[in-house]
Design a protein around this motif. Structure first.
Motif, mmCIF file in Angstrom:
data_model
loop_
_atom_site.group_PDB
_atom_site.id
_atom_site.type_symbol
_atom_site.label_atom_id
_atom_site.label_comp_id
_atom_site.label_asym_id
_atom_site.label_seq_id
_atom_site.Cartn_x
_atom_site.Cartn_y
_atom_site.Cartn_z
ATOM 1 N N ASP A 177 -2.716 -54.531 22.436
ATOM 2 C CA ASP A 177 -3.622 -55.524 22.768
ATOM 3 C C ASP A 177 -2.529 -56.675 23.391
ATOM 4 O OD1 ASP A 177 -5.707 -54.366 21.347
ATOM 5 O OD2 ASP A 177 -5.063 -55.438 19.285
ATOM 6 N N THR A 178 -1.492 -56.400 23.262
ATOM 7 C CA THR A 178 -0.520 -57.717 23.763
ATOM 8 C C THR A 178 -0.551 -57.325 25.210
ATOM 9 O OG1 THR A 178 1.195 -57.636 21.811
ATOM 10 C CG2 THR A 178 2.061 -58.392 24.019
ATOM 11 N N GLU A 235 -3.874 -58.706 26.632
ATOM 12 C CA GLU A 235 -3.969 -60.134 26.812
ATOM 13 C C GLU A 235 -2.883 -60.626 27.928
ATOM 14 O OE1 GLU A 235 -2.243 -61.342 23.075
ATOM 15 O OE2 GLU A 235 -4.021 -60.743 22.097
#
Length: 342
Positions: free
Chosen positions: A303-304, A307
């Motif tokens: 997810d990092t 993003e």
């Protein structure tokens, strides 16, 4: 059939143990060989000084009733490309390449995991640097290998310090170029993993500004091709291979000095650097289950990067694991071993 890398004063091999997981270099199979006997062949992707070396040192390549054909890769990403292409049945990588492979929709399955300390994953600064804490990195230039475990460690360490990746000047450099830039004063800091960390410290070329302990998950993996796992005989060979790797890691913990000598010889690392890295990082690893906390931890990494738009879309990491080889292993959150001098 193994070849040694030529050591140089400011250059480490780019093919190191399971923690060396960045880069986009191609395969180098010139050092490949075959062990075992039988009609079944398990194609194993490796990195220099990696699985083959530790299995051989621990005596775990004896009495194989199947063949292991080794292919040596310079880092995790190209190894996983080979797994996706079915050229390799299984191979070892660090915690970040599987995330990028999943983001690319590759056909790979995480089948085994080890949890170790992350003290070797560090942000280094030159010995005479004025920087004393991570917060002071704002506006500074930092070298890191894109898509590597160090890449995420940098992001996580900056977050701990109240900074974003955009607050620093990131220089995407592979270890050889990053080391030259670091020692040449071209960057203010370098985010990297062991044994590079141990090299810089041993040579008194720098010091640790921050490390990944308690910041990143300290996981490393064996990743297999789903097609190989569908083959009953290959799946049985994978199970046996993983059990041998787990026993070999136990041997490393019990014999750190012996493993450091083998690792140094296999990679061209100075013995003192290899031993320091073993004590700081390698001997700490313990085999753990591929479980829900592990999946959640890797999902946070995915997810990092999503993003930051370094991965094109949402990744469901749970779709890229196979838990059939967990057996009675402890949970992934199990505390790593701490090496103690005898």
């Amino acid at each position: 059939m193994r070849r040694h890398l030529v050591p140089a004063a400011l250059l480490f091999p780019l093919t190191l143990l399971l923690a060396a997981c960045g880069g986009n270099s191609a395969a180098d199979t010139t050092g490949a060989g075959t062990d075992g006997k039988g009609s079944l062949t398990l194609n194993v992707g490796d990195q220099k000084g990696g699985s083959e070396a530790v299995l051989r040192a621990a005596g775990e390549l004896k009495n194989l009733d199947y063949k292991i054909k080794w292919s040596t890769f310079t880092s995790g990403p190209p190894l996983l490309e080979a797994v996706n292409a079915k050229a390799v049945d299984i191979g070892g990588v660090g915690n970040t390449p599987p995330v990028f492979a999943a983001g690319a929709g590759s056909k790979v399955s995480v089948v085994a995991a080890w949890h170790g300390t992350s003290k070797g994953e560090a942000i280094l600064v030159p010995k005479n640097s004025s920087l004393r804490k991570p917060e002071e990195l704002k506006g500074r230039s930092i070298a890191v290998a894109q898509g590597s475990s160090a890449h995420f460690q940098l992001i996580a360490s900056l977050k701990e310090a109240g900074l974003k990746l955009s607050d620093v000047k990131v220089k995407y450099l592979q270890p050889a170029d990053a080391l030259a830039a670091f020692t040449g004063g071209k960057v203010d800091a370098w985010a990297v993993w062991d044994p590079y960390t141990s090299q810089v410290l041993n040579a008194k070329q720098g010091r640790i500004l921050a490390d990944g302990d308690g910041v990143v998950n300290g996981l490393s993996f064996q990743v297999a091709a789903p097609s190989a796992l569908k083959d009953t005989k290959k799946a049985a060979a994978v199970k046996d291979y993983l059990e041998r790797l787990r026993r070999a890691q136990d041997w490393v913990y019990r014999h750190p000095d012996a493993w450091a000598k083998v690792w140094a010889k296999d990679t061209g690392l100075p013995y003192e650097v290899a031993l320091a890295s073993v004590k700081r990082t390698n001997a700490s690893r313990i085999a753990v289950a591929v479980d829900k906390p592990l999946i959640a931890s890797e999902q946070r990494i995915a997810d990092t990067f999503t993003e930051l738009k370094l991965i094109p879309g949402k990744v469901d990491f749970a779709a890229f694991v196979d838990t059939r080889f967990n057996g009675g292993l402890p949970p992934s959150t199990t505390t790593p071993r701490v090496y103690k001098d005898s």
